[in-house]
Design an enzyme around this catalytic site. Structure first.
Site, PDB file in Angstrom:
ATOM      1  N   CYS A  70      -3.773  14.305  -3.003  1.00 47.86           N
ATOM      2  CA  CYS A  70      -4.067  13.174  -2.123  1.00 47.86           C
ATOM      3  C   CYS A  70      -3.490  13.312  -0.720  1.00 47.86           C
ATOM      4  CB  CYS A  70      -3.551  11.889  -2.757  1.00 47.86           C
ATOM      5  SG  CYS A  70      -4.313  11.491  -4.343  1.00 47.86           S
ATOM      6  N   HIS A 127      -2.490   6.260   2.019  1.00 45.85           N
ATOM      7  CA  HIS A 127      -1.495   7.192   1.452  1.00 45.85           C
ATOM      8  C   HIS A 127      -0.763   7.968   2.546  1.00 45.85           C
ATOM      9  CE1 HIS A 127      -0.606   9.359  -2.606  1.00 45.85           C
ATOM     10  NE2 HIS A 127       0.505   9.127  -1.905  1.00 45.85           N
TER      11      HIS A 127
END
Length: 487
Positions: free
Chosen positions: A53, A104
């Site tokens: 991610c 994120h």
């Protein structure tokens, strides 16, 4: 019609590149994504150079290769202080910029150039460690979905209610609340609200970022029912795959390898495909809202994922490894209103990477592309123009004893495991599922040597010291960050 197109970046988390029905997937159904592909170009060799991610999203947001954004593994809580980002350049070019869903980044409320963010990053362990996490960085203060959910489902509602871990790729159960309260629906609900309250004098850039189909595998029951009785093929299994699991790693719900009980794995597959179809239907909902707000005809849409999910291929799970299930991603550039004059309903087989998103959207907006960007605009390829293009891409990821580098031109893939020196070579033309490692096949020795030399040249001068420019040097400590990129 406005001079500049609106821009919609739809990103999902952990979706395999083969999970589109337009690519003849044997099970998964994606009618709205298929239609997007028909209104634009489907890139069939799109890769995530650093398939997890955080580093993948750094490439997406900055247009940089991992050598320059500096993230070559998964490490939380490292500040994001990049000079140029996709939303910052678009904001400077007159766009109203908004993100809904997953970012994120660190700190979590870092705008990274967006005018506003409505955030849900999913369950992040470092934000949930109480009481050691400062209040300013805690999950309650940096997530917008959970307070919204608690207002509607009860003050005690939490992301842990189903008992599923955020990395559990082998277990699944249906969503327990009304579908409208699912995180996938929430992203679209908030995105539709942005259409209502955007500045109508400006073109917009909207990043609509879904956490799913990343675990937990929790689709609404109606979508799970679509796949529970489907004829789901078993995961592919290479001749080279580890077929024993004496330590029973496969019984761990958050495993990245091992033999998982068949009934558990099949249910996880069904739920994973169900999450993808659920997202597809919600994308259809948003496309209808765009039509009602009369913005669909002048919006360029890019759909992709940050990385894939191995889902049992070769008895492997999750991401970070260089195999197709993990590193290859879906990638659609759509132009419903014909503003860019793309070659619609076509496919392209050039090797592209997530770093190409930023220059592509900036090119579509007529905005300047900063010198920091390593990617390239896909518009010439999407318009069918003759254009010079990269011959191959280099990818990598820190993964303890499985830390790896890979190179591919879409025809072959070379993999080097930096801790052991083990090599793999796959002929993707005849073996797209990577079933046979031909690194020791005499017919491929010239290709093997060529790829080895190319990787050694790619890694020359890097701080890890795993190449002297001519040969690869195994056993050097693997890193999650390139310190030189953060000086």
């Amino acid at each position: 019609m406005q001079a500049k197109p609106n821009l919609l970046l739809i990103s999902v988390d952990q979706m395999r590149g083969d999970c589109l029905s337009i690519l003849n997937h044997p099970v998964v159904d994606t009618p709205n994504l298929d239609q997007l592909a028909r209104s634009g170009v489907l890139f069939r060799n799109a890769y995530s150079a650093t398939p997890s991610c955080i580093p993948a999203r750094a490439a997406m947001l900055t247009g940089m290769s991992q050598r320059h954004h500096g993230r070559i593994g998964y490490q939380d809580q490292v500040p994001w202080d990049y000079e140029h980002t996709l939303p910052s350049v678009l904001a400077a070019s007159g766009y109203h910029t908004q993100c809904v869903g997953k970012m994120h980044v660190y700190p979590a409320r870092n705008l990274c150039g967006f005018h506003n963010i409505v955030m849900h990053d999913g369950y992040l362990h470092h934000n949930r460690m109480r009481p050691s996490t400062p209040v300013a960085e805690s999950f309650d203060s940096c997530d917008d979905y959970l307070p919204w959910l608690r207002e509607r489902a009860g003050a005690d509602s939490d992301l842990l209610d189903l008992g599923l871990d955020c990395n559990a790729s082998t277990v699944a159960r249906p969503w327990h609340l009304p579908e409208a309260l699912h995180p996938t629906n929430w992203v679209v609900t908030q995105s539709i609200d942005f259409l209502r309250r955007r500045d109508p004098r400006k073109p917009f850039f909207l990043s609509m970022s879904f956490v799913r189909p990343h675990p937990p595998f929790d689709p609404p029951q109606a979508f799970l029912d679509m796949y529970l009785d489907a004829d789901i093929p078993e995961p592919v299994m290479g001749e080279w795959a580890q077929t024993e699991d004496t330590e029973k790693h496969g019984l761990n719900p958050v495993t990245n390898k091992g033999i998982v009980p068949k009934h558990r794995l099949r249910r996880a597959q069904a739920a994973y495909y169900a999450l993808i179809t659920h997202i597809d239907h919600q994308i259809g909902r948003f496309l209808q809202a765009m039509h009602e707000y009369d913005v669909l005809r002048n919006t360029v849409i890019l759909f992709t994922s940050d990385h894939g999910e191995l889902l049992g291929d070769h008895n492997l799970f999750r991401k970070t490894l260089p195999y197709e299930g993990s590193a290859k991603v879906p990638f659609i550039l759509a132009d419903p209103g014909g503003m860019l004059h793309l070659c619609k309903n076509t496919t392209n087989d050039r090797v592209i990477e997530i770093r190409d998103i930023m220059p592509t959207l900036l090119d579509a907006a007529g905005a300047p592309i900063p010198d920091t960007v390593d990617g390239a605009s896909l518009l010439p390829l999407a318009k069918g123009e003759e254009a010079a293009w990269r011959e191959a891409i280099h990818g990598e990821h820190e993964c303890k004893d499985m830390s790896n580098h890979y190179m591919t031109d879409g025809l072959q893939k070379y993999i080097w495991f930096s801790q052991t020196g083990r090599e793999q070579l796959f002929d993707l033309r005849s073996d797209p599922q990577e079933l046979r490692n031909v690194a020791e096949d005499g017919r491929y020795q010239a290709s093997l040597a060529s790829w080895r030399e190319r990787l050694a040249a790619e890694l020359a001068g890097r701080e890890e010291g795993c190449s002297d420019g001519r040969r690869l040097i195994a056993g050097r400590p693997a890193q999650t960050l390139l310190q030189e990129a953060f000086r």
